[in-house]
Design a protein around this motif. Structure first.
Motif, short mmCIF file in Angstrom:
data_model
loop_
_atom_site.label_atom_id
_atom_site.label_comp_id
_atom_site.label_asym_id
_atom_site.label_seq_id
_atom_site.Cartn_x
_atom_site.Cartn_y
_atom_site.Cartn_z
N SER A 117 -6.94 -4.28 6.89
CA SER A 117 -7.38 -4.64 5.55
C SER A 117 -6.58 -5.82 5.00
O SER A 117 -5.50 -6.17 5.51
CB SER A 117 -7.18 -3.42 4.63
OG SER A 117 -7.59 -3.68 3.31
N GLU A 118 -7.12 -6.42 3.95
CA GLU A 118 -6.40 -7.45 3.19
C GLU A 118 -6.54 -7.12 1.69
O GLU A 118 -7.23 -7.80 0.94
CB GLU A 118 -6.95 -8.85 3.51
CG GLU A 118 -6.70 -9.26 4.95
CD GLU A 118 -7.17 -10.66 5.28
OE1 GLU A 118 -7.57 -11.39 4.36
OE2 GLU A 118 -7.13 -11.03 6.47
N PRO A 119 -5.90 -6.03 1.27
CA PRO A 119 -6.06 -5.57 -0.11
C PRO A 119 -5.45 -6.55 -1.11
O PRO A 119 -4.50 -7.28 -0.80
CB PRO A 119 -5.31 -4.24 -0.13
CG PRO A 119 -4.33 -4.34 0.98
CD PRO A 119 -4.98 -5.17 2.03
N ALA A 120 -6.00 -6.54 -2.32
CA ALA A 120 -5.36 -7.28 -3.41
C ALA A 120 -3.95 -6.74 -3.60
O ALA A 120 -3.72 -5.54 -3.46
CB ALA A 120 -6.18 -7.13 -4.68
N GLN A 121 -3.03 -7.60 -3.92
CA GLN A 121 -1.64 -7.16 -4.03
C GLN A 121 -1.44 -6.11 -5.12
O GLN A 121 -0.59 -5.23 -5.01
CB GLN A 121 -0.72 -8.36 -4.22
CG GLN A 121 -0.67 -9.23 -2.95
CD GLN A 121 0.26 -10.40 -3.05
OE1 GLN A 121 0.19 -11.18 -4.00
NE2 GLN A 121 1.13 -10.54 -2.07
N GLU A 122 -2.26 -6.18 -6.17
CA GLU A 122 -2.15 -5.17 -7.23
C GLU A 122 -2.66 -3.80 -6.78
O GLU A 122 -2.45 -2.80 -7.47
CB GLU A 122 -2.90 -5.62 -8.49
CG GLU A 122 -4.37 -5.88 -8.30
CD GLU A 122 -4.70 -7.33 -8.00
OE1 GLU A 122 -5.83 -7.74 -8.32
OE2 GLU A 122 -3.82 -8.04 -7.45
N ASP A 123 -3.33 -3.75 -5.62
CA ASP A 123 -3.84 -2.47 -5.10
C ASP A 123 -2.90 -1.83 -4.09
O ASP A 123 -3.18 -0.73 -3.59
CB ASP A 123 -5.20 -2.68 -4.43
CG ASP A 123 -6.33 -2.92 -5.42
OD1 ASP A 123 -6.12 -2.65 -6.61
OD2 ASP A 123 -7.40 -3.40 -4.99
N LEU A 124 -1.80 -2.48 -3.76
CA LEU A 124 -0.95 -2.00 -2.66
C LEU A 124 -0.39 -0.60 -2.91
O LEU A 124 -0.36 0.22 -1.99
CB LEU A 124 0.19 -2.99 -2.40
CG LEU A 124 -0.24 -4.31 -1.74
CD1 LEU A 124 0.93 -5.30 -1.73
CD2 LEU A 124 -0.73 -4.06 -0.31
N ASP A 125 0.05 -0.31 -4.12
CA ASP A 125 0.58 1.02 -4.40
C ASP A 125 -0.51 2.09 -4.25
O ASP A 125 -0.27 3.17 -3.70
CB ASP A 125 1.19 1.08 -5.80
CG ASP A 125 2.52 0.34 -5.88
OD1 ASP A 125 3.17 0.18 -4.84
OD2 ASP A 125 2.89 -0.09 -7.00
N LEU A 126 -1.70 1.80 -4.75
CA LEU A 126 -2.82 2.72 -4.61
C LEU A 126 -3.16 2.93 -3.14
O LEU A 126 -3.35 4.07 -2.69
CB LEU A 126 -4.04 2.17 -5.35
CG LEU A 126 -5.38 2.89 -5.09
CD1 LEU A 126 -5.33 4.32 -5.60
CD2 LEU A 126 -6.53 2.11 -5.72
N VAL A 127 -3.23 1.85 -2.39
CA VAL A 127 -3.57 1.93 -0.97
C VAL A 127 -2.53 2.75 -0.22
O VAL A 127 -2.86 3.60 0.62
CB VAL A 127 -3.70 0.51 -0.38
CG1 VAL A 127 -3.79 0.55 1.14
CG2 VAL A 127 -4.92 -0.20 -0.96
N ASN A 128 -1.27 2.52 -0.52
CA ASN A 128 -0.20 3.28 0.14
C ASN A 128 -0.31 4.76 -0.18
O ASN A 128 -0.16 5.62 0.70
CB ASN A 128 1.16 2.74 -0.31
CG ASN A 128 2.31 3.46 0.36
OD1 ASN A 128 2.46 3.44 1.58
ND2 ASN A 128 3.13 4.14 -0.44
N LYS A 129 -0.61 5.09 -1.44
CA LYS A 129 -0.75 6.49 -1.85
C LYS A 129 -1.91 7.16 -1.13
O LYS A 129 -1.77 8.27 -0.58
CB LYS A 129 -0.96 6.58 -3.36
CG LYS A 129 -1.06 8.01 -3.89
CD LYS A 129 -1.48 8.04 -5.35
CE LYS A 129 -2.99 7.79 -5.50
NZ LYS A 129 -3.49 8.06 -6.87
N LEU A 130 -3.06 6.49 -1.09
CA LEU A 130 -4.23 7.07 -0.44
C LEU A 130 -4.03 7.19 1.07
O LEU A 130 -4.47 8.16 1.68
CB LEU A 130 -5.46 6.22 -0.75
CG LEU A 130 -5.96 6.26 -2.19
CD1 LEU A 130 -7.09 5.27 -2.40
CD2 LEU A 130 -6.40 7.66 -2.59
N ALA A 131 -3.37 6.21 1.66
CA ALA A 131 -3.09 6.27 3.10
C ALA A 131 -2.27 7.52 3.43
O ALA A 131 -2.53 8.21 4.42
CB ALA A 131 -2.36 5.01 3.55
#
Length: 262
Positions: A117-131
């Motif tokens: 993926s290439e998530p928006a940087q503001e989404d990184l915390d959300l992405v890490n949590k969901l992962a």
């Protein structure tokens, strides 16, 4: 030379559990079913799917993560019938929290180990949590500059404090960005979840894929570096040239890779 060092230098791809497969985008001009058939014909057992490819085999729709439950079941049966495991999915990013959650639910249900993926940087915390919640690793993929993650320093910064986010190392795109892939692999040591493996014809932003071992990418050095790191993960052939007739070149690449990684 110590016995431990000797053993490390003589590790094989099999010892390290490398999962050599194909990013289905390689066969984007074909259906997903046809891509699986091509992959199996060169004796590989792993695939990285991408959203948007027509499924085929009488199954309606595309390989999008929002496919309906019955379609997912049909795709699972298709993969099982071909003897191929879906190990990665990408390159794909969610548009909002619910969209990201839909993506992770799909990945978990389908047995995907890595979302590239290439998530928006503001989404990184959300992405890490969901992962972490879904037990799926996210690999930050590097399209060529000026994309967000083109430089490994940006990838390393994005991973800080986010244990479920790692790197999807696209070695060809590093060359297109004017960088040395072996040095970048070293920089990302211990943080690589998956690799998009390539050999290119020249050092330029316009370079195209060639059979591995015939270009300028120093395939042997990249393999040696991954061995040195004890890398264990997904390695996807992503061959973006001669789109309609690339299979013989891919087979040459795979045979070369297997030979030098033994």
């Amino acid at each position: 030379m110590t016995q431990a060092v000797f053993a490390q230098q003589n590790s094989t791809a099999k010892d390290l559990d490398w999962k050599l497969g194909v990013q289905a985008y390689t066969f984007k001009n074909f259906t997903f079913t046809e891509a699986l058939e091509k992959i199996k014909s060169i004796d590989l057992n792993y695939v990285e799917a991408f959203p948007g490819q027509t499924i085929g085999n009488g199954i309606e729709g595309t390989m999008h993560y929002e496919m309906e439950a019955n379609t997912r079941q049909q795709v699972k049966q298709l993969l099982e019938s071909k003897g191929i495991e879906l190990v990665a999915y990408g390159v794909v990013s969610g548009k909002n929290e619910q969209d990201w959650r839909n993506l992770f639910e799909f990945a978990k249900e389908m047995g995907v180990k890595v979302i590239n993926s290439e998530p928006a940087q503001e989404d990184l915390d959300l992405v890490n949590k969901l992962a972490g919640e879904y037990g799926v690793t996210v690999g930050l993929h590097n399209h060529p500059k000026p994309s967000t993650y083109w430089h490994p320093d940006t990838v390393l910064e994005a991973m800080k404090g986010r244990e479920n986010i790692r790197a999807c190392a696209d070695v060809g795109h590093w060359i297109r960005s004017g960088m040395n892939p072996v040095e970048n692999l070293k920089k990302l040591e211990g943080h690589i979840a998956s690799v998009h493996f390539k050999d290119l014809n020249e050092n330029s932003s316009e370079a195209h894929d060639v059979p591995w071992g015939t270009g300028i990418s120093d395939v042997q050095a990249m393999v040696n570096e991954l061995k040195r790191q004890d890398f264990e993960g997904v390695i996807s052939v992503e061959y973006e040239h001669n789109w309609d007739s690339s299979l013989p070149e891919i087979e040459k690449s795979v045979n070369y890779f297997k030979r030098i990684s033994e």
